[in-house]
Enzyme design. Structure first.
Site, PDB file in Angstrom:
ATOM      1  N   CYS A  24       0.854  -1.192   0.000  1.00 49.13           N
ATOM      2  CA  CYS A  24       0.000   0.000   0.000  1.00 49.13           C
ATOM      3  C   CYS A  24       0.890   1.241   0.000  1.00 49.13           C
ATOM      4  O   CYS A  24       0.801   2.102   0.867  1.00 49.13           O
ATOM      5  CB  CYS A  24      -0.934  -0.024   1.213  1.00 49.13           C
ATOM      6  N   THR A  26       3.086   3.832  -3.067  1.00 50.71           N
ATOM      7  CA  THR A  26       2.707   4.786  -4.119  1.00 50.71           C
ATOM      8  C   THR A  26       1.536   4.263  -4.951  1.00 50.71           C
ATOM      9  O   THR A  26       0.551   4.964  -5.181  1.00 50.71           O
ATOM     10  CB  THR A  26       3.929   5.034  -5.043  1.00 50.71           C
ATOM     11  N   ARG A  58       4.251  -3.763   5.236  1.00 48.86           N
ATOM     12  CA  ARG A  58       5.402  -4.112   6.072  1.00 48.86           C
ATOM     13  C   ARG A  58       5.270  -3.459   7.444  1.00 48.86           C
ATOM     14  O   ARG A  58       5.533  -4.058   8.458  1.00 48.86           O
ATOM     15  CB  ARG A  58       6.664  -3.599   5.362  1.00 48.86           C
ATOM     16  N   VAL A 145       4.643  -2.358 -17.427  1.00 49.32           N
ATOM     17  CA  VAL A 145       5.375  -1.611 -18.458  1.00 49.32           C
ATOM     18  C   VAL A 145       4.546  -0.394 -18.873  1.00 49.32           C
ATOM     19  O   VAL A 145       3.377  -0.534 -19.238  1.00 49.32           O
ATOM     20  CB  VAL A 145       5.641  -2.473 -19.714  1.00 49.32           C
ATOM     21  N   ILE A 149      -0.109   3.567 -19.555  1.00 52.33           N
ATOM     22  CA  ILE A 149      -0.312   3.390 -21.008  1.00 52.33           C
ATOM     23  C   ILE A 149      -0.817   1.979 -21.316  1.00 52.33           C
ATOM     24  O   ILE A 149      -0.153   1.009 -20.966  1.00 52.33           O
ATOM     25  CB  ILE A 149       1.003   3.631 -21.787  1.00 52.33           C
ATOM     26  N   ASP A 214      15.583  -1.033 -14.715  1.00 52.11           N
ATOM     27  CA  ASP A 214      14.124  -0.927 -14.821  1.00 52.11           C
ATOM     28  C   ASP A 214      13.701  -1.033 -16.296  1.00 52.11           C
ATOM     29  O   ASP A 214      12.788  -1.791 -16.636  1.00 52.11           O
ATOM     30  CB  ASP A 214      13.682   0.413 -14.212  1.00 52.11           C
ATOM     31  N   LYS A 218      11.514  -4.057 -18.416  1.00 53.62           N
ATOM     32  CA  LYS A 218      10.357  -3.746 -19.265  1.00 53.62           C
ATOM     33  C   LYS A 218      10.605  -4.225 -20.696  1.00 53.62           C
ATOM     34  O   LYS A 218       9.689  -4.738 -21.356  1.00 53.62           O
ATOM     35  CB  LYS A 218      10.079  -2.245 -19.231  1.00 53.62           C
TER      36      LYS A 218
HETATM   37  P1  NDP Z   1       6.326   1.395  -2.736  1.00 48.35           P
HETATM   38  O1  NDP Z   1       7.703   1.161  -2.240  1.00 48.35           O
HETATM   39  O2  NDP Z   1       5.773   2.769  -2.709  1.00 48.35           O
HETATM   40  O3  NDP Z   1       5.313   0.455  -1.920  1.00 48.35           O
HETATM   41  C1  NDP Z   1       5.627  -0.870  -1.621  1.00 48.35           C
HETATM   42  C2  NDP Z   1       4.600  -1.367  -0.640  1.00 48.35           C
HETATM   43  O4  NDP Z   1       4.878  -2.729  -0.360  1.00 48.35           O
HETATM   44  C3  NDP Z   1       4.602  -0.643   0.712  1.00 48.35           C
HETATM   45  O5  NDP Z   1       3.279  -0.393   1.120  1.00 48.35           O
HETATM   46  C4  NDP Z   1       5.272  -1.633   1.675  1.00 48.35           C
HETATM   47  O6  NDP Z   1       4.780  -1.576   2.987  1.00 48.35           O
HETATM   48  C5  NDP Z   1       4.850  -2.936   1.057  1.00 48.35           C
HETATM   49  N1  NDP Z   1       5.758  -4.025   1.402  1.00 48.35           N
HETATM   50  C6  NDP Z   1       7.094  -4.074   1.249  1.00 48.35           C
HETATM   51  N2  NDP Z   1       7.563  -5.261   1.680  1.00 48.35           N
HETATM   52  C7  NDP Z   1       6.490  -5.972   2.118  1.00 48.35           C
HETATM   53  C8  NDP Z   1       6.324  -7.250   2.660  1.00 48.35           C
HETATM   54  N3  NDP Z   1       7.351  -8.056   2.874  1.00 48.35           N
HETATM   55  N4  NDP Z   1       5.058  -7.655   2.990  1.00 48.35           N
HETATM   56  C9  NDP Z   1       4.008  -6.835   2.800  1.00 48.35           C
HETATM   57  N5  NDP Z   1       4.104  -5.597   2.254  1.00 48.35           N
HETATM   58  C10 NDP Z   1       5.339  -5.175   1.917  1.00 48.35           C
HETATM   59  O7  NDP Z   1       6.267   0.783  -4.220  1.00 48.35           O
HETATM   60  P2  NDP Z   1       5.400   1.286  -5.458  1.00 48.35           P
HETATM   61  O8  NDP Z   1       3.990   1.408  -5.052  1.00 48.35           O
HETATM   62  O9  NDP Z   1       6.070   2.460  -6.076  1.00 48.35           O
HETATM   63  O10 NDP Z   1       5.593   0.078  -6.490  1.00 48.35           O
HETATM   64  C11 NDP Z   1       4.876  -1.116  -6.355  1.00 48.35           C
HETATM   65  C12 NDP Z   1       5.052  -1.955  -7.614  1.00 48.35           C
HETATM   66  O11 NDP Z   1       4.545  -1.233  -8.736  1.00 48.35           O
HETATM   67  C13 NDP Z   1       6.511  -2.300  -7.964  1.00 48.35           C
HETATM   68  O12 NDP Z   1       6.554  -3.572  -8.551  1.00 48.35           O
HETATM   69  C14 NDP Z   1       6.862  -1.229  -9.005  1.00 48.35           C
HETATM   70  O13 NDP Z   1       7.897  -1.640  -9.870  1.00 48.35           O
HETATM   71  C15 NDP Z   1       5.548  -1.128  -9.730  1.00 48.35           C
HETATM   72  N6  NDP Z   1       5.361   0.121 -10.452  1.00 48.35           N
HETATM   73  C16 NDP Z   1       5.472   1.304  -9.781  1.00 48.35           C
HETATM   74  C17 NDP Z   1       5.284   2.494 -10.439  1.00 48.35           C
HETATM   75  C18 NDP Z   1       5.374   3.799  -9.737  1.00 48.35           C
HETATM   76  O14 NDP Z   1       5.198   4.846 -10.389  1.00 48.35           O
HETATM   77  N7  NDP Z   1       5.627   3.828  -8.430  1.00 48.35           N
HETATM   78  C19 NDP Z   1       4.980   2.520 -11.892  1.00 48.35           C
HETATM   79  C20 NDP Z   1       4.829   1.202 -12.487  1.00 48.35           C
HETATM   80  C21 NDP Z   1       5.030   0.065 -11.787  1.00 48.35           C
HETATM   81  P3  NDP Z   1       4.976  -0.281   3.938  1.00 48.35           P
HETATM   82  O15 NDP Z   1       4.112   0.779   3.289  1.00 48.35           O
HETATM   83  O16 NDP Z   1       4.467  -0.688   5.234  1.00 48.35           O
HETATM   84  O17 NDP Z   1       6.415   0.046   3.866  1.00 48.35           O
HETATM   85  N1  HSE Z   2      11.051   4.137 -11.880  1.00 46.50           N
HETATM   86  C1  HSE Z   2      10.163   3.930 -12.985  1.00 46.50           C
HETATM   87  C2  HSE Z   2      10.308   5.093 -13.969  1.00 46.50           C
HETATM   88  C3  HSE Z   2       8.741   3.814 -12.468  1.00 46.50           C
HETATM   89  O1  HSE Z   2      11.000   6.071 -13.670  1.00 46.50           O
HETATM   90  O2  HSE Z   2       9.777   5.006 -15.076  1.00 46.50           O
HETATM   91  C4  HSE Z   2       7.834   3.158 -13.426  1.00 46.50           C
HETATM   92  O3  HSE Z   2       8.121   1.822 -13.635  1.00 46.50           O
END
Ligand code: NDP
Ligand code: HSE
Length: 444
Positions: A24, A26, A58, A145, A149, A214, A218
């Site tokens: 939970c 970004t 976490r 990816v 989009i 990254d 992709k």
């Molecule tokens: P964040 O680091 O913002 O969030 C990760 C979340 O995972 C946090 O809520 C964290 O908990 C939780 N977490 C980490 N470890 C554990 C665990 N062992 N058990 C349970 N929960 C856990 O990541 P993002 O939201 O940015 O990214 C998530 C996914 O989306 C990734 O695979 C990323 O590559 C992908 N993605 C992200 C984009 C972006 O713009 N951010 C764009 C496209 C893809 P806590 O909050 O308590 O720390």
């Molecule tokens: N770190 C990645 C980027 C997030 O800058 O495009 C999306 O996967």
């Protein structure tokens, strides 16, 4: 609920489809928000309500961008994904473990999976796709990816009747932001990176973005779908942008080019292999990818019958990425209600991935040289010896500052590397200042 349990029941009588959210941050927090704010529309579109069964994180006490009923939060992710009342598992934790173990456990219990995890799919897609097939569950990953989009579904489904030749694009927003700033303001890499970090584009540890990991993940996913072949991150030739200097950017600009970090997935000329690479490249300013500014992404797909298609939009960001995740949730929810599944991974073509040395492209080579008669002839001789044909030569500066800037015709990467090695040994070459591929002239 088992897949198909609700087939034929009117929407009003269907029990909710229950979602376990893993992560939970970004993206996850925006998934929670959209599930709540759009509940009525989603129910109408799916044909049953969508309900959060729990949210695994976490740190329970962390401040979040969205309000969540504390009773839904848990640190026991395994307990959550294996619950009988969960239908769909949405994984937005990222990384390899524990994401892989949690997804596999959920599939074993018949849950449909939605994930944004490019790192896991590119490293161990075979295991994840294999488990989805074995357990007869959905695996959707549009957000992995290009963020918002719609790209993977068009490639996998809309173009399923076509023959894709090439996929070329900007798939990392952070590096595009940095290179765009270097180009528009003359900033150094370090200053542009600091700005990207201050704005929240780049992570505190920007390695995955600036070193191209990254984008390589992709590229592996794109190539696998486009060419019906299994491609892993290890198959992708990868170079990052940390070595790009303000001088490289200025030199590119002087010649009408802009530098972009490109992911390029292409069939070989004979169609018997594919090349998958991520590296900085110069593209003409008139190319549509040159106009992709800031942290935006854009991907060109070239297919036999469809011709050239371009996909453009926000490649990252919480709400943007959550949009793609929600699209997948709706798709897998509809499939469950209909008692059906989306398409399996398609790897029937099983094409080998050829090494970077086999790649054929054009090159921009900048050499710090002695400024005296005969230098150009000796340099040209080295290119000719390795069968690399020169298109243009330009001298910048003079005396101790003399630099020869050479742009080649198409040549094999291996031949260009051998040329550069020989140039380094020439007494009249003080330094090979930069070597960069030139792309995109043929599709202008
Ligand atoms: P964040 O680091 O913002 O969030 C990760 C979340 O995972 C946090 O809520 C964290 O908990 C939780 N977490 C980490 N470890 C554990 C665990 N062992 N058990 C349970 N929960 C856990 O990541 P993002 O939201 O940015 O990214 C998530 C996914 O989306 C990734 O695979 C990323 O590559 C992908 N993605 C992200 C984009 C972006 O713009 N951010 C764009 C496209 C893809 P806590 O909050 O308590 O720390
Ligand atoms: N770190 C990645 C980027 C997030 O800058 O495009 C999306 O996967």
């Amino acid at each position: 609920m088992k897949p198909g349990d609700a087939v034929g029941k009117p929407a009003g009588e269907r029990r909710p489809l229950r979602i376990a959210l893993l992560g939970c941050g970004t993206v996850g927090s925006q998934v929670v928000r959209l599930l709540r704010e759009q509940a009525r529309d989603l129910e109408a579109r799916v044909g049953a309500p969508l309900e959060l069964a729990g949210v695994a994180v976490r740190r329970i006490d962390r401040r979040r961008d969205v309000e969540i009923d504390p009773a839904l939060l848990t640190t026991d992710a395994m307990g959550l994904v294996t619950r009988d009342d969960v239908d769909i598992v949405v994984e937005v934790i990222g990384g390899i473990e524990p994401a892989r173990t949690l997804i596999l456990a959920a599939m074993e219990r018949g849950k449909s999976i939605v994930t944004a995890n490019k790192a896991l799919l590119a490293e161990d897609g075979a295991t994840i796709h294999g488990a989805a097939r074995r357990h007869g569950v959905d695996l959707y990953f549009e957000a992995s990816v290009g963020g918002a989009i719609p790209l993977l579904r068009p490639l996998r489904e809309s173009l399923a009747g076509d023959h894709v030749h090439r996929v070329l694009g900007i798939v990392n927003g952070t590096t595009n932001y940095i290179l765009d700033k270097m180009d528009s303001t003359g900033a150094s890499f370090t200053d542009a990176l600091e700005e990207a970090q201050a704005l929240g584009y780049a992570e505190a540890d920007p390695t995955a973005d600036v070193e191209g990991f990254d984008a390589a993940a992709k590229a592996a996913i794109l190539a696998g779908i486009a060419f019906h072949t299994r491609v892993t991150a290890a198959d992708v030739h990868r170079e990052g942008i940390t070595e790009i200097t303000a001088a490289d950017v200025a030199s590119a600009a002087a010649m009408g080019y802009v530098i972009k970090l490109l992911a390029i997935c292409a069939r070989s000329e004979d169609g018997r292999s594919v090349g998958v690479r991520v590296h900085p490249a110069m593209i003409p300013r008139s190319h549509p990818l040159a106009g992709v500014r800031e942290a935006y992404n854009a991907v060109f797909v070239e297919a036999e019958s469809a011709g050239r298609l371009m996909f453009y939009g926000a490649g990252a960001g919480g709400p943007q990425t959550a949009s793609a995740v929600l699209g997948d949730i709706v798709a897998v929810a509809r499939n469950r209600l209909a008692g059906t599944r989306g398409p399996d991974e398609s790897t029937y073509a099983d094409l080998p991935v050829h090494p970077i040395g086999e790649t054929v492209t054009r090159y921009h080579v900048a050499l710090d040289v002695a400024d005296k008669p005969g230098v150009l002839a000796r340099v040209a001789e080295i290119f000719a010896k390795h069968d690399v044909s020169i298109q243009t030569v330009r001298q910048e500066g003079h005396g101790d500052d003399a630099q020869l800037v050479i742009v080649t015709h198409h040549a094999k990467d291996a031949a260009l590397s051998a040329t550069v090695e020989s140039l380094r040994e020439l007494d009249i070459v003080r330094a090979v200042a930069s070597v960069m591929r030139v792309e995109g002239e043929d599709e202008r």
